[in-house]
Design an enzyme around this catalytic site. Structure first.
Site, short mmCIF file in Angstrom:
data_model
loop_
_atom_site.label_atom_id
_atom_site.label_comp_id
_atom_site.label_asym_id
_atom_site.label_seq_id
_atom_site.Cartn_x
_atom_site.Cartn_y
_atom_site.Cartn_z
N PHE A 105 73.10 -89.38 6.81
CA PHE A 105 74.19 -90.33 7.04
C PHE A 105 75.50 -89.94 6.38
CE2 PHE A 105 72.93 -92.01 2.84
CZ PHE A 105 74.17 -92.27 2.29
N LYS A 112 70.25 -84.99 16.79
CA LYS A 112 69.73 -86.32 16.44
C LYS A 112 70.53 -86.78 15.23
CE LYS A 112 67.26 -88.59 13.87
NZ LYS A 112 67.82 -89.73 13.10
N SER A 152 67.03 -86.21 2.73
CA SER A 152 66.39 -86.33 1.41
C SER A 152 65.23 -85.34 1.29
CB SER A 152 65.90 -87.76 1.23
OG SER A 152 64.99 -88.07 2.27
N CYS A 163 75.75 -84.41 -1.32
CA CYS A 163 74.68 -83.60 -1.90
C CYS A 163 75.23 -82.62 -2.93
CB CYS A 163 73.93 -82.85 -0.82
SG CYS A 163 74.97 -81.67 0.01
N GLU A 176 67.53 -88.38 -8.18
CA GLU A 176 68.76 -88.41 -7.39
C GLU A 176 69.20 -89.86 -7.21
OE1 GLU A 176 68.65 -87.24 -3.17
OE2 GLU A 176 70.67 -86.41 -3.42
P1 NAD Z 1 67.11 -89.26 5.03
O1 NAD Z 1 66.15 -88.23 4.60
O2 NAD Z 1 66.75 -90.68 4.83
O3 NAD Z 1 67.43 -89.12 6.60
C1 NAD Z 1 67.79 -87.88 7.17
C2 NAD Z 1 67.33 -87.84 8.62
O4 NAD Z 1 65.89 -87.92 8.64
C3 NAD Z 1 67.84 -89.01 9.46
O5 NAD Z 1 68.24 -88.50 10.71
C4 NAD Z 1 66.64 -89.94 9.58
O6 NAD Z 1 66.60 -90.60 10.83
C5 NAD Z 1 65.45 -89.01 9.45
N1 NAD Z 1 64.31 -89.63 8.74
C6 NAD Z 1 64.37 -90.51 7.70
N2 NAD Z 1 63.13 -90.82 7.29
C7 NAD Z 1 62.28 -90.13 8.07
C8 NAD Z 1 60.85 -90.03 8.13
N3 NAD Z 1 60.07 -90.72 7.30
N4 NAD Z 1 60.30 -89.23 9.06
C9 NAD Z 1 61.07 -88.53 9.91
N5 NAD Z 1 62.42 -88.59 9.90
C10 NAD Z 1 63.02 -89.37 9.00
O7 NAD Z 1 68.50 -88.92 4.32
P2 NAD Z 1 69.84 -89.78 4.29
O8 NAD Z 1 69.62 -90.97 3.42
O9 NAD Z 1 70.35 -89.98 5.66
O10 NAD Z 1 70.83 -88.76 3.56
C11 NAD Z 1 70.96 -88.66 2.17
C12 NAD Z 1 70.14 -87.52 1.62
O11 NAD Z 1 70.52 -86.31 2.24
C13 NAD Z 1 70.35 -87.30 0.13
O12 NAD Z 1 69.12 -87.03 -0.47
C14 NAD Z 1 71.26 -86.09 0.09
O13 NAD Z 1 71.18 -85.34 -1.11
C15 NAD Z 1 70.77 -85.31 1.25
N6 NAD Z 1 71.75 -84.37 1.73
C16 NAD Z 1 71.54 -83.06 1.45
C17 NAD Z 1 72.48 -82.12 1.86
C18 NAD Z 1 72.28 -80.67 1.54
O14 NAD Z 1 73.07 -79.88 2.01
N7 NAD Z 1 71.29 -80.28 0.78
C19 NAD Z 1 73.62 -82.53 2.55
C20 NAD Z 1 73.78 -83.88 2.82
C21 NAD Z 1 72.84 -84.80 2.40
#
Ligand code: NAD
Length: 492
Positions: A152, A176, A229, A284, A385
């Site tokens: 997000f 997606k 995440s 991140c 985090e």
């Molecule tokens: P998230 O893991 O909740 O969601 C990411 C994606 O995964 C979304 O599209 C969501 O629909 C999907 N998703 C969520 N739960 C799922 C599940 N149980 N099974 C399958 N798909 C699932 O992450 P978020 O809250 O949207 O984003 C924040 C996180 O992203 C933080 O931990 C941040 O550090 C990380 N992030 C990392 C980077 C990087 O470059 N390393 C960059 C941006 C964000």
């Protein structure tokens, strides 16, 4: 829930209403206004997108790279022409300030520009006469249908770490977006449509876990890029690998920033505050722990506390606002709970940003900058985090202890050092176990022409997003050995 005002999917060059039975509300985090509804599309719509992409791949991979990049040149111009609208959309659905949204779109466009170099970036290699009359060459070919699953916090930029390279290399693609912020990609896809890309080359499927699982299991999807995440990154990586797919999965982080006593205090404080509180800490590459060494303890603590208190918090669209809200009420409650956890573990809440009402935006998910002081190295808060505007302060005696603390953790997205000593900087750059290093830099986000290099639990895979890593990820190598015997090659 009624489907009025619901977003569509973009499949095979057409905007299609989803047959979803469930929809989520997309909410402006500053005002709590409902912006739109997003369908939680069923697996069958991922299948439609994958089928369309597979059909499109046959012609697209045969399209010369010089022609493929013409669509990216058009896209670059369309993104520039719609720059302000896209930035505003990011702020509306994600909450960050307009300046931050513009910065995000700038990096997105930069990735399009880099991918326009594909006629050179995608080249292979060759050697004549590996034996008499025998030549050997290594070609790069596209892999087929690929997909990105996005988080997000950067609704505009993150798909662009992958998409421009994927299609420039001759692959076809499925995006997606995060179900929390699907509007920006909806707008980007109206621009992709205007480029005249052949139908099926790019596809958009909205949804949540069901869409992710359908992508992970679909036999026609050959490569997956994930950003989100760490628990979900691990899940996506293992399930994609079990299904024989190529995967690159970027996870969470807990980024340390070390302040040596010889650092320029004014610059360090300003940069550290931007890193910790920019994008409301939902980056991140946000600094989450500041480790002060020796005498830096008192001076930095006083200075950062002052800057944190002065930060102007509000609706990211309003003039002069320096920090917007966090994404939703659950996230706000989680962050406030973690601040309390820090206090329960013995830290001092030096600047407390909890329970922040912003006049005129009482329904918004606001937390002001928060500083936890005297955080114990071994405490949970030092390693979890938080993903909010919270900076933990840890005090140590020397750089060796600081590097050892940095390297002891599970994360490896970024580590930063503030100093005027070249020797300390080199030692840190050399020894710190993180993929993105900042020296007097607070957000060491690689430009589009370098890979975004997370390590450890911040990244699962081999090849990262952006630049030549993306080109390698989206191509498979083929080695051809040819024998053409002839008298002039001394092979008879
Ligand atoms: P998230 O893991 O909740 O969601 C990411 C994606 O995964 C979304 O599209 C969501 O629909 C999907 N998703 C969520 N739960 C799922 C599940 N149980 N099974 C399958 N798909 C699932 O992450 P978020 O809250 O949207 O984003 C924040 C996180 O992203 C933080 O931990 C941040 O550090 C990380 N992030 C990392 C980077 C990087 O470059 N390393 C960059 C941006 C964000």
């Amino acid at each position: 829930m009624s489907t009025t005002n619901a977003l569509n999917n973009y499949i095979n060059g057409q905007w299609r209403a989803s047959g979803a039975t469930e929809y989520l509300e997309v909410v402006n985090p500053a005002t709590a206004d409902i912006l739109v509804k997003v369908p939680l599309s069923p697996a069958s719509e991922v299948d439609q997108a994958a089928q369309a992409a597979a059909v499109a791949f046959v012609g697209w991979r045969r399209t010369p790279p010089t022609e493929r990049v013409q669509y990216l040149f058009k896209l670059k111009n369309l993104l520039e022409a719609n720059f302000d609208d896209l930035a505003r959309t990011i702020t509306l659905e994600c909450g960050k300030t307009l300046a931050e949204s513009k910065g995000e779109m700038r990096r997105a466009i930069e990735n399009v520009e880099v991918a326009c170099g594909i006629p050179i970036l995608m080249q292979g290699s060759n050697l004549e006469d590996v034996a008499h009359g025998i030549d050997e060459m290594m070609l790069r070919q596209p892999i087929g249908v690929a997909a990105v699953i996005a988080p997000f916090n950067f609704p505009g930029m993150i798909p662009f770490w992958f998409l421009p390279y994927a299609i420039a290399c001759g692959n076809t693609y499925i995006v997606k977006p995060s179900e929390k912020v699907p509007l920006t990609m909806q707008k980007v896809f109206t621009l992709l449509e205007q480029t005249g890309l052949p139908q099926g080359v790019v596809n958009l499927v909205n949804g949540a876990k069901d869409v992710v699982d359908a992508i992970l299991d679909h036999p026609m999807i050959r490569a997956i890029s994930f950003v989100g995440s760490t628990p979900v990154a691990k899940y996506v990586y293992s399930r994609a690998a079990a299904n024989g797919k190529r995967a690159q999965c970027q996870g969470g982080a807990k980024n340390p920033l070390i302040v040596l006593p010889d650092a320029d205090l004014e610059m360090t404080t300003r940069i550290a505050a931007d890193s910790a509180f920019g994008c409301a800490g939902q980056r991140c590459l946000a600094a989450s722990v500041a480790i002060t060494i020796g005498e830096a303890r008192n001076s930095f603590t006083a200075a950062i506390a002052e800057v944190a208190k002065q930060r102007v918090v509000g609706n990211g669209l309003d003039e002069g606002v320096q920090m917007g809200p966090v994404i939703n009420a659950q996230s706000k409650a989680r962050i406030e709970g973690l601040i309390q956890k820090g206090a329960d573990e013995g830290s001092t809440v030096l600047v407390d940003g909890r329970h922040s009402d912003i006049s005129g935006y009482e329904q918004g998910n606001f937390i002001r900058p928060t500083i936890l002081q005297n955080v114990e190295q071994t405490s949970e808060i030092a390693h979890t985090e938080i993903f909010g505007p919270v900076l933990s302060l840890i005090h140590l005696d020397n750089i060796e202890q600081a590097i050892s603390l940095v390297n002891s953790g599970q994360w490896g997205n970024m580590a930063c050092l503030f100093t005027t000593s070249g020797s300390a900087a080199r030692k840190f750059r050399y020894e710190a176990e993180a993929g993105n290093i900042g020296i007097n830099i607070g957000v060491a986000a690689p430009m589009a022409f370098f890979p975004f290099s997370g390590w450890k639990d911040s990244f699962f895979g081999d090849l990262h997003g952006q630049s030549h890593h993306a080109v390698e990820f989206f191509t498979q190598t083929k080695v051809v050995i040819e024998r053409w015997p002839n008298d002039w090659s001394r092979q008879f």
